[in-house]
Design an enzyme around this catalytic site. Structure first.
Site, PDB file in Angstrom:
ATOM      1  N   LYS A 126      -4.867  -7.345   5.934  1.00 25.40           N
ATOM      2  CA  LYS A 126      -5.370  -7.389   4.363  1.00 25.40           C
ATOM      3  C   LYS A 126      -6.795  -7.338   4.166  1.00 25.40           C
ATOM      4  O   LYS A 126      -7.539  -7.859   5.201  1.00 25.40           O
ATOM      5  CB  LYS A 126      -4.662  -8.754   3.777  1.00 25.40           C
ATOM      6  N   ASP A 166      -3.837  -2.759  -3.597  1.00 29.17           N
ATOM      7  CA  ASP A 166      -3.225  -4.036  -3.893  1.00 29.17           C
ATOM      8  C   ASP A 166      -3.962  -4.119  -5.232  1.00 29.17           C
ATOM      9  O   ASP A 166      -4.311  -3.130  -6.105  1.00 29.17           O
ATOM     10  CB  ASP A 166      -3.915  -5.064  -2.926  1.00 29.17           C
TER      11      ASP A 166
HETATM   12  P1  NDP Z   1      -2.426  -4.111 -10.299  1.00 30.89           P
HETATM   13  O1  NDP Z   1      -3.934  -4.173 -10.325  1.00 30.89           O
HETATM   14  O2  NDP Z   1      -1.918  -2.716 -10.450  1.00 30.89           O
HETATM   15  O3  NDP Z   1      -1.896  -4.801 -11.589  1.00 30.89           O
HETATM   16  C1  NDP Z   1      -2.182  -6.447 -11.485  1.00 30.89           C
HETATM   17  C2  NDP Z   1      -1.475  -6.740 -12.837  1.00 30.89           C
HETATM   18  O4  NDP Z   1      -1.366  -8.397 -12.510  1.00 30.89           O
HETATM   19  C3  NDP Z   1      -2.379  -6.672 -13.972  1.00 30.89           C
HETATM   20  O5  NDP Z   1      -1.662  -6.800 -14.962  1.00 30.89           O
HETATM   21  C4  NDP Z   1      -3.371  -7.846 -13.838  1.00 30.89           C
HETATM   22  O6  NDP Z   1      -3.745  -8.257 -15.362  1.00 30.89           O
HETATM   23  C5  NDP Z   1      -2.337  -8.856 -13.407  1.00 30.89           C
HETATM   24  N1  NDP Z   1      -3.261 -10.086 -12.846  1.00 30.89           N
HETATM   25  C6  NDP Z   1      -3.992  -9.755 -11.658  1.00 30.89           C
HETATM   26  N2  NDP Z   1      -4.652 -10.974 -11.443  1.00 30.89           N
HETATM   27  C7  NDP Z   1      -4.299 -11.836 -12.396  1.00 30.89           C
HETATM   28  C8  NDP Z   1      -4.434 -13.180 -12.649  1.00 30.89           C
HETATM   29  N3  NDP Z   1      -5.460 -13.897 -11.598  1.00 30.89           N
HETATM   30  N4  NDP Z   1      -3.758 -13.930 -13.737  1.00 30.89           N
HETATM   31  C9  NDP Z   1      -3.193 -13.236 -14.194  1.00 30.89           C
HETATM   32  N5  NDP Z   1      -2.708 -11.868 -14.213  1.00 30.89           N
HETATM   33  C10 NDP Z   1      -3.311 -11.206 -13.247  1.00 30.89           C
HETATM   34  O7  NDP Z   1      -1.837  -4.650  -9.098  1.00 30.89           O
HETATM   35  P2  NDP Z   1      -0.469  -4.505  -8.278  1.00 30.89           P
HETATM   36  O8  NDP Z   1       0.538  -4.376  -9.496  1.00 30.89           O
HETATM   37  O9  NDP Z   1      -0.573  -3.412  -7.226  1.00 30.89           O
HETATM   38  O10 NDP Z   1      -0.148  -5.983  -7.800  1.00 30.89           O
HETATM   39  C11 NDP Z   1       0.398  -7.052  -8.255  1.00 30.89           C
HETATM   40  C12 NDP Z   1       0.814  -8.089  -7.334  1.00 30.89           C
HETATM   41  O11 NDP Z   1       1.567  -7.512  -6.350  1.00 30.89           O
HETATM   42  C13 NDP Z   1      -0.145  -8.688  -6.379  1.00 30.89           C
HETATM   43  O12 NDP Z   1       0.414  -9.908  -6.113  1.00 30.89           O
HETATM   44  C14 NDP Z   1      -0.037  -7.666  -5.075  1.00 30.89           C
HETATM   45  O13 NDP Z   1      -0.501  -8.451  -4.133  1.00 30.89           O
HETATM   46  C15 NDP Z   1       1.463  -7.523  -5.060  1.00 30.89           C
HETATM   47  N6  NDP Z   1       1.940  -6.492  -4.369  1.00 30.89           N
HETATM   48  C16 NDP Z   1       1.361  -5.024  -4.394  1.00 30.89           C
HETATM   49  C17 NDP Z   1       2.257  -3.960  -3.652  1.00 30.89           C
HETATM   50  C18 NDP Z   1       1.657  -2.512  -4.163  1.00 30.89           C
HETATM   51  O14 NDP Z   1       2.290  -1.852  -3.398  1.00 30.89           O
HETATM   52  N7  NDP Z   1       0.483  -2.432  -5.056  1.00 30.89           N
HETATM   53  C19 NDP Z   1       3.116  -4.159  -2.945  1.00 30.89           C
HETATM   54  C20 NDP Z   1       3.344  -5.394  -2.656  1.00 30.89           C
HETATM   55  C21 NDP Z   1       2.822  -6.675  -3.507  1.00 30.89           C
HETATM   56  P3  NDP Z   1      -5.491  -7.529 -15.726  1.00 30.89           P
HETATM   57  O15 NDP Z   1      -5.238  -6.200 -15.670  1.00 30.89           O
HETATM   58  O16 NDP Z   1      -5.794  -8.397 -16.711  1.00 30.89           O
HETATM   59  O17 NDP Z   1      -6.214  -8.027 -14.462  1.00 30.89           O
HETATM   60  O1  2IT Z   2       1.049  -6.437  -0.373  1.00 29.19           O
HETATM   61  C1  2IT Z   2       1.389  -5.378   0.212  1.00 29.19           C
HETATM   62  O2  2IT Z   2       2.479  -5.302   0.858  1.00 29.19           O
HETATM   63  C2  2IT Z   2       0.767  -4.149  -0.307  1.00 29.19           C
HETATM   64  N1  2IT Z   2      -0.245  -4.404  -1.094  1.00 29.19           N
HETATM   65  C3  2IT Z   2       0.982  -3.028   0.159  1.00 29.19           C
HETATM   66  C4  2IT Z   2       0.579  -2.824   1.423  1.00 29.19           C
HETATM   67  C5  2IT Z   2       0.780  -1.476   2.051  1.00 29.19           C
HETATM   68  O3  2IT Z   2      -0.091  -1.022   3.313  1.00 29.19           O
HETATM   69  O4  2IT Z   2       1.028  -0.471   1.339  1.00 29.19           O
END
Ligand code: NDP
Ligand code: 2IT
Length: 445
Positions: A126, A166
């Protein structure tokens, strides 16, 4: 907890006293591994857990970049290469002001087991930076990404370490990072995933985490005699994971009544209109409060944790770590929640998780529930190696198969080693066994 796991956890707490998120993730994992450690006394002689909790490598670097006013700014960059026993390091990059070593290490530790659960040959890593993308121009984002990659490139490669998105890293950022990698190395290789569809990206990668979450939650519900049909759903966040979780759970017959961002949440009793959310978040990059200004009858409330006071059958936390604390969990339980599927990484505190499990709520932990994203990333790597692109349907079908496979593994491990339905233990154990087997076979490295 086994004596050995206990000893390792105590040492880890001492050495990393300033890393609360890392200690939190390690505590849950080591606690639930007890039945496995008890059955494998040889692990202690091999120092297996001592090695497992220590990243193979931590890279920490300076990221200087120039803002639109011509001023030099400096952020910290991180890449934690946690475990390569079963494949090249694989895991996302997070750009958020809260990023520090504790957060990247907890994410890396989780990623090792998540990637193992997918059944694909990917190790865990990561990275990210405390850079805040909010309010930055496109050019500032590009200059930051180029500077970040100017150091990162020497540590990654299609057979060594393959980063992805992420929080704060989506298609735009992957584009800038990939362009700089290619420029420095001269290599057109699958070194990042989540690439654009015209330059090596996989169809369905954007949708994968949210879709995969719903496939797993549906499997969990069906195994317990229920289905998403007619259920009221609350999805926190409004980023990549939240948007496609909303889309799929709606297709499955659920009704999403609330979504959020870090400022607050919107409630729409008629069901959130996803095209409006996509326009605000994906196209305009604006705040979720806009939704209430555009959709009659919708209500915006300031403060993001209030979203858990809305009664629902299914809760899908898809924003960030520790967004559901014990009080929020108890409110959800009181309001009759039946299932929780963790789209975000570690969105529930240890106390919240315990509260859900004690109340008999079906609980799908992050490393199983959100593994669809990294699984399709691994499929993107396969397509890049083959120099082929699969159709959306082919990738989606494989994703579905992988998520159903993950549910079977965690369900079986829960029954064999812990308590039937304890998917937290099931996910940790099923993920760990494969990594442990590989580490034992490869000797004390
Ligand atoms: P994005 O940046 O696309 O979206 C994040 C969302 O979460 C936004 O709505 C953001 O609001 C909100 N957010 C972020 N930080 C905070 C905080 N401290 N408090 C409240 N809301 C918050 O990220 P992702 O959708 O990609 O990721 C979301 C979650 O999913 C994370 O935990 C990530 O690790 C996990 N994840 C992502 C994967 C992926 O493929 N993208 C895969 C597996 C897990 P704002 O815009 O106001 O910051
Ligand atoms: O938390 C996660 O699994 C991710 N942000 C996606 C990682 C990836 O390599 O696609």
């Amino acid at each position: 907890m086994s004596d050995y796991a206990q000893k390792v956890l105590e040492g880890l707490k001492q050495r990393n006293a300033d890393q609360p998120e890392f200690i939190q993730a390690a505590t849950e994992i080591l606690t639930t591994l007890k039945p496995v450690i008890d059955r494998h006394p040889e692990y202690e002689d091999a120092g297996l857990l001592d090695r497992y909790v220590e990243p193979e490598r931590v890279v920490l670097f300076r990221v200087p970049w120039i803002d639109d006013q011509g001023k030099v700014r400096v952020n910290r960059g991180y890449r934690v290469q946690f475990n390569s026993a079963i494949g090249p390091y694989k895991g996302g990059l997070r750009l958020h002001p809260s990023v520090n070593l504790s957060i990247i290490k907890f994410l890396g530790l989780e990623q090792v087991l998540k990637n193992s659960l997918t059944g694909l040959p990917i190790g865990g890593g990561k990275g990210g930076s405390d850079f805040d993308p909010k309010g930055k121009s496109n050019n500032e984002i590009m200059r930051f990404c180029q500077s970040f990659m100017t150091e990162l490139f020497r540590h990654i490669g299609q057979d060594t370490d393959v980063p992805a998105g992420d929080i704060g890293v989506g298609g735009r950022e992957i584009g800038y990072l990939y362009g700089q990698y290619k420029r420095i190395t001269g290599l057109y290789e699958g070194v990042l995933t989540g690439k654009g569809l015209t330059w090596g990206g996989s169809l369905a990668r954007k949708e994968a985490t949210g879709f995969g979450l719903c496939y797993l939650v549906e499997a969990m519900l069906r195994a317990n005699g229920q289905s998403p049909e007619g259920k009221t759903v609350v999805v926190s966040g409004s980023g990549n994971v939240a948007i496609y979780a909303n889309q799929k759970i709606t297709e499955m017959g659920g009704k999403v009544v609330a979504m959020s961002d870090s400022n607050g949440y919107v409630y729409d009793k008629d069901g959130i209109k996803l095209d409006v959310i996509k326009q605000i978040k994906e196209v305009e990059r604006k705040r979720i409060r806009e939704y209430a200004e555009r959709v009659p009858g919708a209500v915006y409330t300031e403060g993001c944790s209030g979203i858990w006071t809305i009664p629902c059958d299914i809760a899908l936390p898809c924003a960030t770590q520790n967004e559901i604390n014990e009080a929020s969990a108890k409110t959800l339980i009181k309001n009759g929640v039946k299932a929780v599927g963790e789209g975000a990484n570690m969105p529930s505190t240890l106390e919240a998780t315990a509260a859900f499990q004690q109340a008999g709520v079906l609980f799908a932990p992050a490393k199983a529930a959100n593994a669809g994203g990294v699984a399709v990333s691994a499929l993107e790597m396969s397509q890049n190696s083959q120099r082929l692109s699969w159709t959306f349907d082919e990738v989606d079908q494989r994703l579905k198969g992988i998520m159903l496979g993950i549910f079977s593994k965690i369900d079986e491990a829960a029954s064999e080693y812990a308590t039937p339905g304890d998917y937290v233990s099931g996910a940790n154990i099923a993920g760990f066994l494969k990594v442990a087997d590989a580490m034992m076979a490869q000797g004390a490295v």
